[in-house]
Design an enzyme around this catalytic site. Structure first.
Site, PDB file in Angstrom:
ATOM      1  N   ARG A  47       0.844  -1.207   0.000  1.00 18.13           N
ATOM      2  CA  ARG A  47       0.000   0.000   0.000  1.00 18.13           C
ATOM      3  C   ARG A  47       0.879   1.257   0.000  1.00 18.13           C
ATOM      4  O   ARG A  47       0.592   2.232  -0.687  1.00 18.13           O
ATOM      5  CB  ARG A  47      -0.941  -0.001   1.209  1.00 18.13           C
ATOM      6  CG  ARG A  47      -2.132  -0.944   1.037  1.00 18.13           C
ATOM      7  CD  ARG A  47      -3.172  -0.759   2.136  1.00 18.13           C
ATOM      8  NE  ARG A  47      -2.710  -1.244   3.425  1.00 18.13           N
ATOM      9  CZ  ARG A  47      -2.907  -2.484   3.885  1.00 18.13           C
ATOM     10  NH1 ARG A  47      -3.576  -3.356   3.167  1.00 18.13           N
ATOM     11  NH2 ARG A  47      -2.457  -2.846   5.061  1.00 18.13           N
ATOM     12  N   ASP A  82     -15.848  -3.540  -3.995  1.00 16.49           N
ATOM     13  CA  ASP A  82     -15.832  -4.771  -3.206  1.00 16.49           C
ATOM     14  C   ASP A  82     -17.234  -5.372  -3.233  1.00 16.49           C
ATOM     15  O   ASP A  82     -18.233  -4.661  -3.358  1.00 16.49           O
ATOM     16  CB  ASP A  82     -15.396  -4.510  -1.761  1.00 16.49           C
ATOM     17  CG  ASP A  82     -14.865  -5.772  -1.072  1.00 16.49           C
ATOM     18  OD1 ASP A  82     -13.632  -5.939  -0.957  1.00 16.49           O
ATOM     19  OD2 ASP A  82     -15.698  -6.615  -0.661  1.00 16.49           O
ATOM     20  N   ASN A 117     -19.626  -7.390  -7.668  1.00 14.86           N
ATOM     21  CA  ASN A 117     -18.673  -8.449  -7.974  1.00 14.86           C
ATOM     22  C   ASN A 117     -17.609  -7.836  -8.884  1.00 14.86           C
ATOM     23  O   ASN A 117     -17.923  -7.332  -9.964  1.00 14.86           O
ATOM     24  CB  ASN A 117     -19.410  -9.587  -8.680  1.00 14.86           C
ATOM     25  CG  ASN A 117     -18.508 -10.779  -8.887  1.00 14.86           C
ATOM     26  OD1 ASN A 117     -17.283 -10.641  -9.040  1.00 14.86           O
ATOM     27  ND2 ASN A 117     -19.103 -11.956  -8.891  1.00 14.86           N
ATOM     28  N   ALA A 118     -16.368  -7.868  -8.447  1.00 17.12           N
ATOM     29  CA  ALA A 118     -15.305  -7.209  -9.214  1.00 17.12           C
ATOM     30  C   ALA A 118     -15.146  -7.826 -10.604  1.00 17.12           C
ATOM     31  O   ALA A 118     -14.749  -7.128 -11.546  1.00 17.12           O
ATOM     32  CB  ALA A 118     -13.989  -7.278  -8.451  1.00 17.12           C
ATOM     33  N   ASP A 142      -6.517  -6.973  -5.774  1.00 21.26           N
ATOM     34  CA  ASP A 142      -6.076  -7.673  -4.556  1.00 21.26           C
ATOM     35  C   ASP A 142      -7.160  -8.647  -4.104  1.00 21.26           C
ATOM     36  O   ASP A 142      -7.769  -8.468  -3.046  1.00 21.26           O
ATOM     37  CB  ASP A 142      -5.752  -6.647  -3.451  1.00 21.26           C
ATOM     38  CG  ASP A 142      -5.209  -7.315  -2.191  1.00 21.26           C
ATOM     39  OD1 ASP A 142      -4.686  -8.442  -2.284  1.00 21.26           O
ATOM     40  OD2 ASP A 142      -5.311  -6.700  -1.110  1.00 21.26           O
ATOM     41  N   CYS A 177      -2.792 -14.133  -3.265  1.00 22.11           N
ATOM     42  CA  CYS A 177      -2.427 -14.646  -1.935  1.00 22.11           C
ATOM     43  C   CYS A 177      -2.738 -16.137  -1.825  1.00 22.11           C
ATOM     44  O   CYS A 177      -2.837 -16.672  -0.731  1.00 22.11           O
ATOM     45  CB  CYS A 177      -3.118 -13.846  -0.839  1.00 22.11           C
ATOM     46  SG  CYS A 177      -4.901 -13.887  -0.932  1.00 22.11           S
TER      47      CYS A 177
END
Ligand code: SAH
Length: 390
Positions: free
Chosen positions: A206, A244, A272-273, A293, A333
């Site tokens: 960030r 988000d 929904n991205a 992300d 991730c």
């Protein structure tokens, strides 16, 4: 109690702290779970001591490889102290950071995050749960926190035979608490938020985005409580769109923007991205800086192919949205998706988008989330900074 490794053992003799079910001869007496066992190799030589949990696939988690070390209150106090000491040069005067990161700090199954006056713990191994009174004592003495709260409503606890609990373990619950990063104040919902309340592993990334943000029009997809976008706005971004799927997280992001007087340049979308990225990218390049992300797209090895499809899709759309010369900061991730898999998929996305993409930087998790070389699972976060050309 003692167990002896069998022929199937490999990783533990190469430095991994994990011994799987079937890699040792099960003890003759049905020993109670939680027991600290001594592990011997096939020749009977001492390997180490660890938590034994016959219910878990990772049946033994090594704590020590030193024969003379006793696993007692003193041992835990020293381990926690050494985790605290090793953070000092990295976190400086920050008010929020990860204090203990499980195996990497030699404390398998223990996560401790500090958020201002509060500590939040996650306990992910049965063995560790048995020693929690000691752990709490040490943490209370070291930090004098207002409270220590346990976040335990997480599926991995089922596999260990641990109940799902969210509970106060010490002191009183103060929530929200306010923390500071890169010039922004963030409120952290300790009891109701995702994870332990905030994604501390992206702290450095960030900050990097802040350095790249001046004068930019930004989208922040999978924004949670707004972290990346808020830092960008604070550091001179002219317009920021946060996206988000979780309405609660979006509301929280809006509140954070208001608290930081940044609302005038920020837009908030609950969506929904995947849909947002598709629709927006169909309109052509419109942003100078983008952030992707997402949560882990897979938590198991057999779903990696599906996860890669997901990464390909969002990166394709993300790249298309960036104006020539702009920047895309893209993360994964999922620890089952390796760095090279992730880079490959981003390369394919760039090819399909017909854009020339340069990798400017390959980053990872913040240093208060240390990793173990012999435990690739401890290195889960990949973050690529791309320059998207014509
Ligand atoms: N970037 C954030 C952390 C993101 S965590 C930070 O720096 O703090 C991942 C976020 O993705 C979560 O907030 C989750 O609600 C959101 N999410 C999960 N699936 C999504 C989807 N399909 N579309 C949009 N957001 C999603």
């Amino acid at each position: 109690m003692t167990v002896r490794l069998n022929a199937k053992t490999a990783r533990v003799l190469e430095g991994s702290p994990w011994i799987y079910k079937g890699q040792f001869d099960a003890p003759a007496v049905s020993s109670a779970p939680n027991t600290v066992v001594a592990v011997l190799d096939r020749q009977g030589r001492f390997v180490g001591r660890g938590f034994y949990n016959p219910r878990s696939i990772i049946a033994i988690r090594l704590l020590s490889r030193r024969r003379d070390e006793k696993i007692d209150a003193d041992w835990f106090a020293k381990k926690i102290q050494s985790a605290i000491d090793s953070r000092a040069p990295w976190v400086g005067s920050r008010d929020a950071y990860r204090v203990v990161n499980s195996e990497a700090d030699g404390l398998p199954g223990l996560i401790v995050d500090k958020y201002g006056p509060m500590l939040v713990v996650e306990v992910l191994s049965l063995g560790l749960s048995q020693f929690m009174p000691i752990v709490l004592d040490v943490l209370a003495q070291q930090f004098k926190p207002t409270g220590i709260y346990e976040r335990g409503d997480i599926p991995v606890r089922d596999r260990e035979g641990l109940p799902r609990v969210d509970q106060l373990l010490f002191g009183r619950l103060e929530s929200p608490v306010y923390i500071h990063e890169h010039g922004v104040t963030l409120s952290i919902d300790l009891a109701g938020g995702q994870k332990t309340g905030h994604f501390l592993d992206q702290y450095e990334n960030r900050g990097r985005v802040g350095m790249l943000a001046a004068g930019k029009k930004v989208f922040d997809a999978f924004s949670h409580t707004g972290g990346f976008g808020l830092v960008a706005a604070r550091h001179g971004a002219t317009a920021v769109t946060e996206i988000d799927i979780d309405a609660h997280a979006v509301e929280h992001a809006q509140q954070n923007a208001a608290d930081n007087s940044l609302t005038d340049r920020m837009t908030f979308v609950t969506a929904n991205a995947f849909d947002w990225l598709r629709q927006a990218s169909d309109q052509g390049p419109q942003y100078d800086l983008g952030i992707l992300d997402p949560p882990a797209f897979t938590k198991s090895r057999d779903r990696v192919a599906e996860a890669l499809k997901g990464y390909k899709e969002i990166n394709l759309r993300g790249i298309k949205l960036i104006r020539p010369g702009g920047i895309l900061v893209t993360s994964s991730c999922s620890y089952h998706v390796s760095e090279s898999d992730f880079i490959n998929v981003v390369g394919q996305a760039a090819y399909d988008a017909k854009r020339h993409v340069k990798i400017m930087e390959i980053r990872g998790q913040a240093p208060d989330h240390p990793m173990l070389a012999a435990l690739p699972e401890s290195r889960y976060l990949k973050c690529l900074i791309l320059e998207v050309g014509v």
